[in-house]
Write a protein that holds these residues in place. Structure first.
Motif, PDB file in Angstrom:
ATOM      1  N   ASP B 285      31.929  24.960  45.823  1.00 55.39           N
ATOM      2  CA  ASP B 285      31.843  23.772  44.948  1.00 55.39           C
ATOM      3  C   ASP B 285      30.749  23.963  43.903  1.00 55.39           C
ATOM      4  O   ASP B 285      30.932  23.649  42.728  1.00 55.39           O
ATOM      5  N   TYR B 286      29.607  24.466  44.369  1.00 57.48           N
ATOM      6  CA  TYR B 286      28.465  24.647  43.465  1.00 57.48           C
ATOM      7  C   TYR B 286      28.803  25.649  42.360  1.00 57.48           C
ATOM      8  O   TYR B 286      28.532  25.418  41.178  1.00 57.48           O
ATOM      9  N   ILE B 287      29.409  26.763  42.756  1.00 61.67           N
ATOM     10  CA  ILE B 287      29.772  27.803  41.773  1.00 61.67           C
ATOM     11  C   ILE B 287      30.779  27.256  40.773  1.00 61.67           C
ATOM     12  O   ILE B 287      30.654  27.472  39.561  1.00 61.67           O
ATOM     13  N   GLU B 288      31.736  26.503  41.282  1.00 60.95           N
ATOM     14  CA  GLU B 288      32.783  25.990  40.381  1.00 60.95           C
ATOM     15  C   GLU B 288      32.242  24.922  39.444  1.00 60.95           C
ATOM     16  O   GLU B 288      32.728  24.768  38.320  1.00 60.95           O
ATOM     17  N   LYS B 289      31.228  24.210  39.908  1.00 61.56           N
ATOM     18  CA  LYS B 289      30.606  23.188  39.060  1.00 61.56           C
ATOM     19  C   LYS B 289      29.942  23.857  37.842  1.00 61.56           C
ATOM     20  O   LYS B 289      30.034  23.378  36.718  1.00 61.56           O
ATOM     21  N   ILE B 290      29.283  24.985  38.086  1.00 57.45           N
ATOM     22  CA  ILE B 290      28.614  25.685  36.972  1.00 57.45           C
ATOM     23  C   ILE B 290      29.636  26.511  36.183  1.00 57.45           C
ATOM     24  O   ILE B 290      29.599  26.559  34.957  1.00 57.45           O
ATOM     25  N   GLY B 291      30.522  27.152  36.910  1.00 53.64           N
ATOM     26  CA  GLY B 291      31.532  27.999  36.259  1.00 53.64           C
ATOM     27  C   GLY B 291      31.138  29.466  36.323  1.00 53.64           C
ATOM     28  O   GLY B 291      30.018  29.821  35.962  1.00 53.64           O
ATOM     29  N   LYS B 292      32.062  30.285  36.799  1.00 53.86           N
ATOM     30  CA  LYS B 292      31.782  31.716  36.919  1.00 53.86           C
ATOM     31  C   LYS B 292      31.425  32.329  35.563  1.00 53.86           C
ATOM     32  O   LYS B 292      30.590  33.223  35.474  1.00 53.86           O
ATOM     33  N   ARG B 293      32.084  31.835  34.521  1.00 49.65           N
ATOM     34  CA  ARG B 293      31.858  32.417  33.203  1.00 49.65           C
ATOM     35  C   ARG B 293      30.392  32.217  32.765  1.00 49.65           C
ATOM     36  O   ARG B 293      29.748  33.130  32.264  1.00 49.65           O
ATOM     37  N   MET B 294      29.874  31.020  33.019  1.00 54.86           N
ATOM     38  CA  MET B 294      28.484  30.722  32.660  1.00 54.86           C
ATOM     39  C   MET B 294      27.516  31.570  33.492  1.00 54.86           C
ATOM     40  O   MET B 294      26.510  32.058  32.989  1.00 54.86           O
ATOM     41  N   ILE B 295      27.838  31.710  34.765  1.00 46.93           N
ATOM     42  CA  ILE B 295      26.970  32.494  35.651  1.00 46.93           C
ATOM     43  C   ILE B 295      26.925  33.947  35.163  1.00 46.93           C
ATOM     44  O   ILE B 295      25.857  34.557  35.050  1.00 46.93           O
ATOM     45  N   LYS B 296      28.106  34.458  34.841  1.00 41.43           N
ATOM     46  CA  LYS B 296      28.204  35.842  34.397  1.00 41.43           C
ATOM     47  C   LYS B 296      27.443  36.063  33.090  1.00 41.43           C
ATOM     48  O   LYS B 296      26.734  37.062  32.923  1.00 41.43           O
TER      49      LYS B 296
END
Lengths: 141, 400
Positions: B285-296
């Protein structure tokens, strides 16, 4: 241990000893060859003992290790020369025990070992300090 | 760049000065994940699949919801593709023992690469020894990129599995898994992807990529320790035998024999790590809230900045220079052993890893006995890189 204390310790003993280690050479003619290896970090020294009966006449070592393990093994090499196997194993055993706080180091009254022992408080480096000592203890006792 | 996310991680309230550059070993956990784990103990604790009372029903429901959530997270609609394991290592061992072991015959081979973590190397080496088959190991070039032609030449019609990581935990190399999967499939060999380092911020669509097996761990993606995932494609689910025997995986047991449930329910013998699974669900949930693209993007920017800064230091040598690098940089410094580096950085509150990173064959290949490694996550910032570079400069000066 603060950063400054660590720097003092390195400058005073660790670096001089590790940059000019005692008998740091391959000695294939040695009577006894003992491997000191830490599989977690990759440090590996070959210890070479030239002996006469059970008397250790010369200790050399060679290999890859951090400043702490190299300095510690170098100090050990100096100490062991002239000792009988049993005496050497006892010293190494006592030193390793002191690192595990099983035995106070004051018993040694040895300045150099005292310095190494200070590093005990230096988290995560006990394995580096004891590398060579433990190998001798295991192989000569 | 993501700036405020550090506040989501309570460890930095406890240690405000901490500069944590070891997320490739384990990531810190956000408050929401910690809460989910604690909440289970306080409000929801019960065994699953066993009770008819409310607590147990609720726990079972939540546990199975996460199975579907994980499936969707990797691009599948089928929750039954997902088995919960202890981690990446166990997931890979399951494929080795419960799928591959029984189908190996003399003359077969397994293909892997020199850049694998021991977890994706030793299981194949042990199988190869036991079944007298060949383990073929694809090399990397001096940049730390796989030599694709050589890898391709190793795969043939006797290849029973091609196992490789998506991201090297030591070099940071991001492998072109689409291409590697294609090469394996051309010879009808299934693939196993070790996604431990990539699951957090790379899109891994198992259906689109036609992945047969994929393994990853919760704790590298903000989840708890002790929980991992094994994805198995639809067509191979019936081929996976139980890994451990016990309760919870059976259809019937008599004194004469036992029949087992199908995958994934034949994997989770004994009481599973229920709170771990719920923590993993919360991490997703946390990862999807931020978005993988943003994390990357965030991790990519930091890594690029760090590589540029390190290039300015003539005493620092980075291990490999892959075409596509993730948030991992391994490096050595002239005359200073990685453990000494890590100890001095520690005094500046900088946490890096030193050692062989469970990749001894790779380090031997590069002629190194150990390296220091910095790895980044979303709670890191440029100032962390600056602090690392400053400390390294100071150490190099001190050592001279």
């Amino acid at each position: 241990m603060t950063k400054e204390e660590l720097q003092v310790l390195y400058k005073a003993k660790i670096l001089p000893e590790s940059k000019n280690p005692y008998h740091f050479e391959v000695a294939d003619q040695a009577d006894l060859k003992i491997e000191a290896y830490n599989s977690l970090c990759g440090d590996k020294f070959q210890l070479y003992l030239e002996t006469e009966g059970e008397l250790i006449k010369k200790v050399s070592f060679y290999g890859f290790g951090c400043a702490v393990s190299k300095a510690s093994t170098s100090l050990m090499a100096r100490k062991l020369e002239g000792m009988q196997f049993k005496e050497a194993a006892n010293l190494c055993n006592a030193f390793v025990s002191s690192l595990k706080e099983q035995q106070p180091l004051q018993a040694f009254e040895d300045e150099e070992l005292g310095i190494l022992n200070q590093l005990m408080r230096f988290d995560g480096r006990i394995d580096c300090i004891k590398l060579g000592w433990e190998a001798i203890d295991k192989n000569l006792k | 760049m993501l700036d405020d996310l550090k506040h989501d991680f309570p460890i930095f309230n406890s240690y405000p000065e901490l500069i944590y550059l070891d997320s490739a070993a384990t990531a810190h956990r956000p408050r929401s994940v910690i809460t989910a784990i604690n909440q289970f103990s306080i409000l929801e604790n019960s065994n699953i699949h066993r009770g008819v009372y409310d607590l147990s029903n609720n726990a079972t429901g939540k546990y199975e919801e996460v199975r579907l959530k994980v499936a969707k997270f990797v691009g599948s609609e089928n929750a039954n593709n997902i088995a919960f394991t202890k981690g990446t290592t166990e997931s890979i061992n399951i494929v080795a023992q419960s799928y591959l072991a029984d189908r190996l015959e003399q003359g077969d081979n397994i293909v892997t690469t020199i850049m694998e973590h021991h977890a994706n190397f030793i299981p194949w080496q042990m199988l190869a020894e036991k079944h007298s088959i060949e383990l073929r190991i694809a090399p990397v070039d001096e940049n730390g990129d796989l030599i694709i032609e050589q890898l391709n030449a190793l795969i043939d019609d006797r290849t029973k599995l091609v196992a490789f990581n998506h991201i090297s935990n030591t070099l940071g190399t991001v492998n072109d898994i689409e291409q590697l999967i294609e090469l394996a499939h051309q010879k009808n060999a299934p693939v196993l992807i070790d996604a431990a380092q990539s699951i957090l911020y790379y899109d891994l669509d198992v259906k689109k990529l036609k992945i047969e097996f994929m393994a990853f761990s919760g704790h590298k993606m903000f989840g708890p320790f002790g929980i991992g995932v094994l994805y198995v494609a639809d067509q191979l689910m019936d081929e996976i035998k139980p890994y451990n025997y016990g309760g919870g995986i059976i259809q019937s047991v008599t004194v004469n024999g036992t029949s087992f449930s199908n995958f994934p329910f034949n994997m989770e013998a004994g009481t599973p790590n229920v709170s771990g699974v719920l923590g993993l669900g919360s991490a997703i949930d946390y990862i999807e809230k931020i978005g993988k693209r943003m994390i990357k993007e965030h991790i990519g920017t930091l890594t690029k900045y760090c590589v540029e800064q390190m290039k300015q230091l003539s005493e620092v040598k980075m291990l490999g220079s892959p075409k596509n690098r993730s948030g991992i940089i391994s490096f050595v410094v002239d005359e200073i052993h990685p453990h000494d580096i890590a100890s001095f950085l520690n005094k500046d509150q900088i946490a890096v890893r030193a050692g062989m990173h469970c990749t001894q064959p790779l380090l031997h290949h590069f002629g190194e006995s150990a390296t220091a490694r910095a790895s980044f996550s979303i709670y890191n910032s440029k100032s962390d890189v600056d602090a690392l570079i400053k400390s390294l400069k100071e150490l190099i000066k001190f050592w001279a």
